[in-house]
Write a protein that holds these residues in place. Structure first.
Motif, mmCIF file in Angstrom:
data_model
loop_
_atom_site.group_PDB
_atom_site.id
_atom_site.type_symbol
_atom_site.label_atom_id
_atom_site.label_comp_id
_atom_site.label_asym_id
_atom_site.label_seq_id
_atom_site.Cartn_x
_atom_site.Cartn_y
_atom_site.Cartn_z
ATOM 1 N N GLY A 265 0.669 -1.210 -0.171
ATOM 2 C CA GLY A 265 -0.133 0.098 0.176
ATOM 3 C C GLY A 265 0.940 1.248 0.049
ATOM 4 N N PRO A 266 1.801 1.250 1.004
ATOM 5 C CA PRO A 266 2.855 2.521 0.864
ATOM 6 C C PRO A 266 3.317 3.034 -0.435
ATOM 7 C CG PRO A 266 3.158 1.192 2.655
ATOM 8 C CD PRO A 266 2.380 0.418 1.878
ATOM 9 N N TYR A 267 3.482 2.006 -1.205
ATOM 10 C CA TYR A 267 3.974 2.208 -2.699
ATOM 11 C C TYR A 267 2.895 2.259 -3.876
ATOM 12 C CZ TYR A 267 7.917 0.468 -0.031
ATOM 13 O OH TYR A 267 9.086 0.295 0.555
ATOM 14 N N GLY A 268 1.511 2.572 -3.300
ATOM 15 C CA GLY A 268 0.754 2.838 -4.498
ATOM 16 C C GLY A 268 0.187 1.696 -5.269
ATOM 17 N N ILE A 269 0.663 0.468 -4.651
ATOM 18 C CA ILE A 269 0.470 -0.853 -5.228
ATOM 19 C C ILE A 269 -1.004 -1.515 -4.573
ATOM 20 C CG2 ILE A 269 1.274 -3.190 -5.939
ATOM 21 C CD1 ILE A 269 4.140 -1.911 -5.537
ATOM 22 N N THR A 270 -1.763 -2.023 -5.441
ATOM 23 C CA THR A 270 -3.090 -2.624 -4.686
ATOM 24 C C THR A 270 -2.938 -3.993 -4.995
ATOM 25 O OG1 THR A 270 -4.329 -2.532 -6.599
ATOM 26 C CG2 THR A 270 -4.465 -0.660 -5.039
ATOM 27 N N CYS A 271 -3.463 -4.972 -4.101
ATOM 28 C CA CYS A 271 -3.622 -6.327 -4.091
ATOM 29 C C CYS A 271 -4.591 -6.884 -3.635
ATOM 30 C CB CYS A 271 -2.440 -7.023 -3.581
ATOM 31 S SG CYS A 271 -2.405 -8.876 -3.599
ATOM 32 N N ASN A 272 -5.365 -7.633 -4.702
ATOM 33 C CA ASN A 272 -6.934 -7.944 -4.269
ATOM 34 C C ASN A 272 -7.050 -9.442 -5.017
ATOM 35 O OD1 ASN A 272 -8.378 -5.592 -3.276
ATOM 36 N ND2 ASN A 272 -7.509 -4.932 -5.108
ATOM 37 N N CYS A 273 -8.022 -10.233 -4.591
ATOM 38 C CA CYS A 273 -8.529 -11.294 -5.105
ATOM 39 C C CYS A 273 -9.924 -11.083 -6.010
ATOM 40 C CB CYS A 273 -8.679 -12.411 -4.054
ATOM 41 S SG CYS A 273 -7.093 -13.127 -3.406
ATOM 42 N N ILE A 274 -9.966 -11.930 -6.896
ATOM 43 C CA ILE A 274 -11.476 -12.386 -7.551
ATOM 44 C C ILE A 274 -11.614 -13.664 -7.073
ATOM 45 C CG2 ILE A 274 -12.790 -12.338 -9.552
ATOM 46 C CD1 ILE A 274 -11.033 -10.186 -10.710
ATOM 47 N N ALA A 275 -13.096 -13.790 -6.572
ATOM 48 C CA ALA A 275 -13.354 -15.207 -6.404
ATOM 49 C C ALA A 275 -14.550 -15.526 -7.315
ATOM 50 C CB ALA A 275 -13.885 -15.357 -5.088
ATOM 51 N N PRO A 276 -14.396 -16.186 -8.487
ATOM 52 C CA PRO A 276 -15.484 -16.664 -9.552
ATOM 53 C C PRO A 276 -16.027 -17.733 -9.114
ATOM 54 C CG PRO A 276 -13.143 -16.302 -10.749
ATOM 55 C CD PRO A 276 -12.900 -16.519 -9.132
ATOM 56 N N GLY A 277 -17.366 -17.721 -9.338
ATOM 57 C CA GLY A 277 -18.283 -18.923 -9.101
ATOM 58 C C GLY A 277 -18.336 -19.606 -10.293
ATOM 59 N N PRO A 278 -19.398 -20.131 -10.541
ATOM 60 C CA PRO A 278 -19.640 -21.066 -11.776
ATOM 61 C C PRO A 278 -19.221 -20.615 -13.171
ATOM 62 C CG PRO A 278 -21.423 -21.509 -10.428
ATOM 63 C CD PRO A 278 -20.710 -20.188 -9.905
ATOM 64 N N PHE A 279 -18.083 -20.582 -13.612
ATOM 65 C CA PHE A 279 -17.738 -19.878 -15.031
ATOM 66 C C PHE A 279 -17.678 -21.179 -16.059
ATOM 67 C CE2 PHE A 279 -17.179 -15.825 -13.128
ATOM 68 C CZ PHE A 279 -17.109 -15.183 -14.084
ATOM 69 N N LEU A 280 -17.896 -21.215 -17.167
ATOM 70 C CA LEU A 280 -17.905 -22.544 -17.850
ATOM 71 C C LEU A 280 -16.698 -22.267 -18.660
ATOM 72 C CD1 LEU A 280 -19.366 -25.131 -18.528
ATOM 73 C CD2 LEU A 280 -20.923 -24.040 -20.258
ATOM 74 N N THR A 281 -15.776 -22.885 -18.060
ATOM 75 C CA THR A 281 -14.376 -23.055 -18.828
ATOM 76 C C THR A 281 -14.062 -24.614 -18.834
ATOM 77 O OG1 THR A 281 -13.280 -23.178 -16.812
ATOM 78 C CG2 THR A 281 -13.792 -20.833 -17.705
ATOM 79 N N ASP A 282 -12.836 -24.703 -19.497
ATOM 80 C CA ASP A 282 -12.536 -26.025 -19.600
ATOM 81 C C ASP A 282 -12.091 -26.761 -18.346
ATOM 82 O OD1 ASP A 282 -12.300 -25.807 -22.124
ATOM 83 O OD2 ASP A 282 -10.147 -25.638 -22.469
ATOM 84 N N LEU A 283 -11.871 -26.155 -17.370
ATOM 85 C CA LEU A 283 -11.747 -26.729 -16.073
ATOM 86 C C LEU A 283 -12.729 -27.357 -15.463
ATOM 87 C CD1 LEU A 283 -9.678 -27.565 -13.767
ATOM 88 C CD2 LEU A 283 -9.994 -25.309 -12.681
ATOM 89 N N PRO A 284 -13.812 -26.875 -14.956
ATOM 90 C CA PRO A 284 -14.988 -27.570 -14.505
ATOM 91 C C PRO A 284 -15.620 -28.514 -15.699
ATOM 92 C CG PRO A 284 -15.579 -25.310 -15.224
ATOM 93 C CD PRO A 284 -14.085 -25.502 -15.141
ATOM 94 N N ALA A 285 -15.546 -28.191 -16.685
ATOM 95 C CA ALA A 285 -16.105 -29.194 -17.895
ATOM 96 C C ALA A 285 -15.223 -30.518 -17.825
ATOM 97 C CB ALA A 285 -16.007 -28.506 -19.215
#
Length: 256
Positions: A179-199
């Motif tokens: 934070g003191p360097y102007g850099i942010t860090c976050n997560c995205i938590a996707p739910g059911p997205f139809l990609t190759d992995l769940p398929a």
């Protein structure tokens, strides 16, 4: 006219696992917003097909690299190659990941070690390698792609849920460091997205079950993650850090 808050002109975004699925969709979204993009994958043929599609109709630059994200020396080499090719990396999307469903008493050491290395350790390693040059410019965006499975779970997902929950903790701690360097860090938590992995790991019945678990009653298209990623990667999300953005179609709000 698009809002300048979401304009990524002059920025460079590196997206791991960027040759297909969520990674490719996010890379395309960044390219459309004006960012130069770097994608990586284990498969050269997928990269060769994906990069032109990501750049199509834009004037941005793009590069791709074949990388095994479970190999720490290759992760370090990716950081160096991206910096040499593009001059900088402003935005890092730690998206590469996988899942080997196994009940807790059947998890093999080999599978556990590989999934932890890929889903968690590679995110730390690549972030560590790219943060110094972000600090120099006092601007950066790091987004770990977690999962709703990091907030809840399902039988046979011990390893996957453990790594995705760990990313949420990693993002919180990194946000405080950076934070003191102007850099942010976050997560995205996707739910059911139809990609190759769940398929590849879910049966047709399980696919239907996941769809009914959402408030919207459907799986998401990978393109629907581009907007949330753009928010966290741009000036529009400049005061968002250390948190997890759930993009799940209302999965977690539907208990019964």
């Amino acid at each position: 006219m698009a809002s300048p808050l979401f304009d990524l002109t002059g920025k460079v975004a590196l997206i791991t696992g960027g040759s297909k699925g969520l990674g490719k969709a996010m890379a395309r979204g960044f390219a459309e917003a004006g960012a130069d993009v770097v994608i990586c994958s284990r498969h050269a043929d997928e990269l060769e097909q994906a990069l032109p599609e990501i750049l199509e109709g834009t004037s941005v630059r793009g590069r791709s690299f074949v990388v095994d994200m479970t190999n720490r020396s290759e992760v370090d080499a990716l950081a160096k190659s991206a910096l040499e090719a593009m001059g900088k990396v402003d935005i890092l999307i730690n998206n590469a990941g996988s899942n080997v469903p196994q009940p807790i008493d059947a998890i093999t050491d080999k599978d556990w070690d590989r999934i932890v290395e890929l889903n968690l350790t590679s995110c730390m390693s690549l972030s560590r390698a790219l943060i110094p040059q972000m600090k120099q410019r006092r601007w950066g965006r790091i987004v770990h792609i977690s999962s709703v499975m990091g907030l809840t779970s399902k039988a046979g997902r011990s390893c996957y849920s453990a790594t995705k929950a760990a990313l949420i903790g990693l993002a919180r701690a990194m946000a405080l460091d950076l934070g003191p360097y102007g850099i942010t860090c976050n997560c995205i938590a996707p739910g059911p997205f139809l990609t190759d992995l769940p398929a590849s790991v879910l049966s047709p019945a399980e696919l239907d079950e996941f769809a009914t678990r959402t408030a919207l009653g459907r799986w998401a298209d990978p393109k629907e993650l581009a907007g949330p990623a753009l928010l966290l990667a741009s000036d529009a999300g400049s005061y968002i850090t250390g948190t997890t953005l759930v993009v799940d179609g209302g999965t977690l709000c539907k208990t019964f």
